[in-house]
Design a protein around this motif. Structure first.
Motif, PDB file in Angstrom:
ATOM      1  N   UNK A  40      23.142  27.508   2.736  1.00  0.00           N
ATOM      2  CA  UNK A  40      24.400  28.128   3.156  1.00  0.00           C
ATOM      3  C   UNK A  40      24.451  29.575   2.690  1.00  0.00           C
ATOM      4  N   UNK A  41      25.024  30.413   3.560  1.00  0.00           N
ATOM      5  CA  UNK A  41      25.136  31.828   3.262  1.00  0.00           C
ATOM      6  C   UNK A  41      26.553  32.261   3.630  1.00  0.00           C
ATOM      7  N   UNK A  42      27.257  32.822   2.658  1.00  0.00           N
ATOM      8  CA  UNK A  42      28.599  33.345   2.904  1.00  0.00           C
ATOM      9  C   UNK A  42      28.449  34.836   3.117  1.00  0.00           C
ATOM     10  N   UNK A  43      29.011  35.314   4.226  1.00  0.00           N
ATOM     11  CA  UNK A  43      28.814  36.703   4.619  1.00  0.00           C
ATOM     12  C   UNK A  43      30.131  37.343   5.024  1.00  0.00           C
ATOM     13  N   UNK A  44      30.122  38.676   5.068  1.00  0.00           N
ATOM     14  CA  UNK A  44      31.210  39.444   5.642  1.00  0.00           C
ATOM     15  C   UNK A  44      30.713  39.951   6.985  1.00  0.00           C
ATOM     16  N   UNK A  45      31.382  39.553   8.063  1.00  0.00           N
ATOM     17  CA  UNK A  45      31.033  39.969   9.417  1.00  0.00           C
ATOM     18  C   UNK A  45      31.772  41.278   9.696  1.00  0.00           C
ATOM     19  N   UNK A  46      31.032  42.371   9.866  1.00  0.00           N
ATOM     20  CA  UNK A  46      31.662  43.682  10.016  1.00  0.00           C
ATOM     21  C   UNK A  46      32.405  43.835  11.337  1.00  0.00           C
ATOM     22  N   UNK A  47      31.955  43.170  12.394  1.00  0.00           N
ATOM     23  CA  UNK A  47      32.627  43.288  13.694  1.00  0.00           C
ATOM     24  C   UNK A  47      33.959  42.540  13.709  1.00  0.00           C
ATOM     25  N   UNK A  48      33.981  41.357  13.132  1.00  0.00           N
ATOM     26  CA  UNK A  48      35.197  40.543  13.129  1.00  0.00           C
ATOM     27  C   UNK A  48      36.091  40.837  11.929  1.00  0.00           C
ATOM     28  N   UNK A  49      35.548  41.615  10.962  1.00  0.00           N
ATOM     29  CA  UNK A  49      36.281  41.922   9.736  1.00  0.00           C
ATOM     30  C   UNK A  49      36.793  40.640   9.081  1.00  0.00           C
ATOM     31  N   UNK A  50      35.858  39.687   8.919  1.00  0.00           N
ATOM     32  CA  UNK A  50      36.232  38.388   8.356  1.00  0.00           C
ATOM     33  C   UNK A  50      35.038  37.746   7.659  1.00  0.00           C
ATOM     34  N   UNK A  51      35.351  36.828   6.750  1.00  0.00           N
ATOM     35  CA  UNK A  51      34.312  36.043   6.080  1.00  0.00           C
ATOM     36  C   UNK A  51      33.791  34.982   7.032  1.00  0.00           C
ATOM     37  N   UNK A  52      32.502  34.712   6.948  1.00  0.00           N
ATOM     38  CA  UNK A  52      31.871  33.680   7.760  1.00  0.00           C
ATOM     39  C   UNK A  52      30.885  32.916   6.898  1.00  0.00           C
ATOM     40  N   UNK A  53      30.594  31.691   7.300  1.00  0.00           N
ATOM     41  CA  UNK A  53      29.570  30.883   6.643  1.00  0.00           C
ATOM     42  C   UNK A  53      28.474  30.614   7.662  1.00  0.00           C
ATOM     43  N   UNK A  54      27.248  30.958   7.306  1.00  0.00           N
ATOM     44  CA  UNK A  54      26.098  30.744   8.179  1.00  0.00           C
ATOM     45  C   UNK A  54      25.125  29.798   7.494  1.00  0.00           C
ATOM     46  N   UNK A  55      24.349  29.097   8.295  1.00  0.00           N
ATOM     47  CA  UNK A  55      23.225  28.317   7.789  1.00  0.00           C
ATOM     48  C   UNK A  55      21.977  29.184   7.934  1.00  0.00           C
ATOM     49  N   UNK A  56      21.234  29.333   6.855  1.00  0.00           N
ATOM     50  CA  UNK A  56      20.071  30.222   6.852  1.00  0.00           C
ATOM     51  C   UNK A  56      19.080  29.838   7.940  1.00  0.00           C
ATOM     52  N   UNK A  57      18.867  28.545   8.150  1.00  0.00           N
ATOM     53  CA  UNK A  57      17.869  28.126   9.143  1.00  0.00           C
ATOM     54  C   UNK A  57      18.326  28.334  10.585  1.00  0.00           C
TER      55      UNK A  57
END
Length: 73
Positions: A40-57
């Motif tokens: 799991x990777x928690x990121x800041x999405x610059x386009x949506x200006x929001x936090x997101x959770x991505x799966x690395x794979x």
């Protein structure tokens, strides 16, 4: 690829990624990695200006954003 995200997080770099969601839809995102834990990777999405959770794979490609490219967006 996980190593690239660790490096981006360490140096607070923006990263362009191509991501496939659970439905199989592809998206291109510019992100800043906030936290990485296992797959799991928690990121800041610059386009949506929001936090997101991505799966690395689910990340199909990633590219660090160079300083000159930051000025364009």
């Amino acid at each position: 690829m996980r190593e690239q995200f660790v490096k981006a997080m360490k140096y607070n770099q923006l990263v362009d990624v191509v991501y496939m969601d659970k439905a199989g839809k592809l998206t291109k995102r510019r992100i800043r990695v906030v936290k990485l834990n296992g797959e799991k990777m928690w990121v800041w999405d610059t386009a949506k200006q929001a936090k997101r959770t991505f799966l690395v794979h689910h990340v199909l490609a990633c590219q660090p954003v160079l300083p000159k490219e930051r000025l364009v967006l």
